[in-house]
Motif scaffolding. Sequence first.
Motif, PDB file in Angstrom:
ATOM      1  N   VAL A   7      23.339  20.498  59.417  1.00 19.13           N
ATOM      2  CA  VAL A   7      23.271  19.877  58.097  1.00 19.13           C
ATOM      3  C   VAL A   7      24.539  19.054  57.913  1.00 19.13           C
ATOM      4  O   VAL A   7      25.650  19.616  57.905  1.00 19.13           O
ATOM      5  N   LEU A   8      24.397  17.744  57.780  1.00 18.03           N
ATOM      6  CA  LEU A   8      25.541  16.849  57.682  1.00 18.03           C
ATOM      7  C   LEU A   8      25.659  16.353  56.244  1.00 18.03           C
ATOM      8  O   LEU A   8      24.710  15.791  55.694  1.00 18.03           O
ATOM      9  N   ALA A  24      24.065  26.095  47.319  1.00 20.12           N
ATOM     10  CA  ALA A  24      22.613  26.008  47.442  1.00 20.12           C
ATOM     11  C   ALA A  24      22.180  26.063  48.902  1.00 20.12           C
ATOM     12  O   ALA A  24      21.196  26.735  49.253  1.00 20.12           O
ATOM     13  N   VAL A  25      22.897  25.356  49.776  1.00 24.15           N
ATOM     14  CA  VAL A  25      22.555  25.389  51.205  1.00 24.15           C
ATOM     15  C   VAL A  25      22.656  26.805  51.754  1.00 24.15           C
ATOM     16  O   VAL A  25      21.764  27.289  52.465  1.00 24.15           O
ATOM     17  N   PHE A  26      23.729  27.488  51.415  1.00 22.54           N
ATOM     18  CA  PHE A  26      23.953  28.825  51.961  1.00 22.54           C
ATOM     19  C   PHE A  26      23.069  29.886  51.302  1.00 22.54           C
ATOM     20  O   PHE A  26      23.036  31.031  51.768  1.00 22.54           O
ATOM     21  N   ALA A  27      22.360  29.514  50.254  1.00 22.70           N
ATOM     22  CA  ALA A  27      21.381  30.415  49.649  1.00 22.70           C
ATOM     23  C   ALA A  27      19.974  30.164  50.199  1.00 22.70           C
ATOM     24  O   ALA A  27      19.003  30.702  49.664  1.00 22.70           O
ATOM     25  N   PRO A  60      26.827  32.343  55.123  1.00 22.16           N
ATOM     26  CA  PRO A  60      26.211  33.637  55.414  1.00 22.16           C
ATOM     27  C   PRO A  60      26.014  33.818  56.918  1.00 22.16           C
ATOM     28  O   PRO A  60      26.263  32.897  57.718  1.00 22.16           O
ATOM     29  N   GLU A  61      25.562  34.981  57.303  1.00 19.26           N
ATOM     30  CA  GLU A  61      25.310  35.263  58.709  1.00 19.26           C
ATOM     31  C   GLU A  61      24.277  34.281  59.249  1.00 19.26           C
ATOM     32  O   GLU A  61      23.285  33.978  58.608  1.00 19.26           O
ATOM     33  N   GLY A  62      24.554  33.775  60.444  1.00 19.24           N
ATOM     34  CA  GLY A  62      23.661  32.809  61.064  1.00 19.24           C
ATOM     35  C   GLY A  62      24.028  31.369  60.799  1.00 19.24           C
ATOM     36  O   GLY A  62      23.430  30.464  61.372  1.00 19.24           O
ATOM     37  N   TRP A  63      25.028  31.143  59.932  1.00 16.21           N
ATOM     38  CA  TRP A  63      25.484  29.794  59.606  1.00 16.21           C
ATOM     39  C   TRP A  63      26.950  29.633  60.006  1.00 16.21           C
ATOM     40  O   TRP A  63      27.729  30.567  59.945  1.00 16.21           O
ATOM     41  N   VAL A 100      19.631  21.732  47.175  1.00 22.04           N
ATOM     42  CA  VAL A 100      18.351  22.037  47.815  1.00 22.04           C
ATOM     43  C   VAL A 100      17.791  23.333  47.239  1.00 22.04           C
ATOM     44  O   VAL A 100      18.526  24.221  46.811  1.00 22.04           O
ATOM     45  N   SER A 101      16.474  23.444  47.230  1.00 22.53           N
ATOM     46  CA  SER A 101      15.840  24.707  46.863  1.00 22.53           C
ATOM     47  C   SER A 101      15.966  25.666  48.044  1.00 22.53           C
ATOM     48  O   SER A 101      16.192  25.253  49.187  1.00 22.53           O
TER      49      SER A 101
END
Length: 278
Positions: A7-8, A24-27, A60-63, A100-101
């Motif tokens: 994600v840029l 929002a991205v990390f959610a 979060p985990e995975g990011w 983002v949703s």
Amino acid sequence: MTPHVSVLIPAHNEADYIGSCLQAVFASDPLPAGMTAEVLVLANGCTDATAELARAAVPPEGWELQVLELPEGGKLGALNAGDAAARGDLLIYLDADVQVSPELIAQIAAALDGRAPCYASGCPQVPPARSLVTRAYARFWMRLPFFSGGVPGFGVFAMNRTGRQRWGVWPDIIADDIFARLHFTPQERVQVTASYSWPMVEGFRNLVKVRRRQNAGVAEVAESWPQLMQNEDTPRVGPGRALRLLLRDPAGFLAYAAVALAVKTPLFASRSRWTRGR
């Protein structure tokens, strides 16, 4: 090989927005099985706390999160630097003032997960504006074919690496979103059902400035890359439809028409090719 999502987020003095954008991205919902993800904040020519606020976000985990500080301002230079640093097979380009949703990134990743060139975006939503003129303008604008049909991609657009290979470096252009979208045929463009929030600028002056830039961006692509225009699928608004829109929302029609007319005059003219409008 495990697919990786990049994600840029190009950001020039976006201290007021970058925190909520990253939040929002990390959610986001979990990515499709086996996928990993990274976010690259491309802080270009910033004189505020954009980079510091971005580094303070906790993925979060995975990011993974990486903040690139570029001394020179300019969105296209930032995109080129981001593309060079990104490790993803799937590339999502996100404006820093967009939220983002939770479903959007996972749905885009699933849509792009293939070898054939593909472009994707979500369903834009314009939050209520503070100014009366922007509310009226936005209400009318959201009923136009560009917004209500096809895959517009403003604020958020994405593609797989196969699609990104259709051109080299990003050229110095105004409308990077239109340039990217028109490298794909309508059949190669996918709109997922998830939404994103894209704020419209406030007030008549800012609407005119941004609309003038948008028009110049379309004209620039048409002049410099005329072959891309064969991929444009937005229908024109004929007299019949224009009349129906007028009768449905006279105030919105007048706001939209006033901005369109003002764009053709020197009113609020700027020497800058890039007009933020806020």
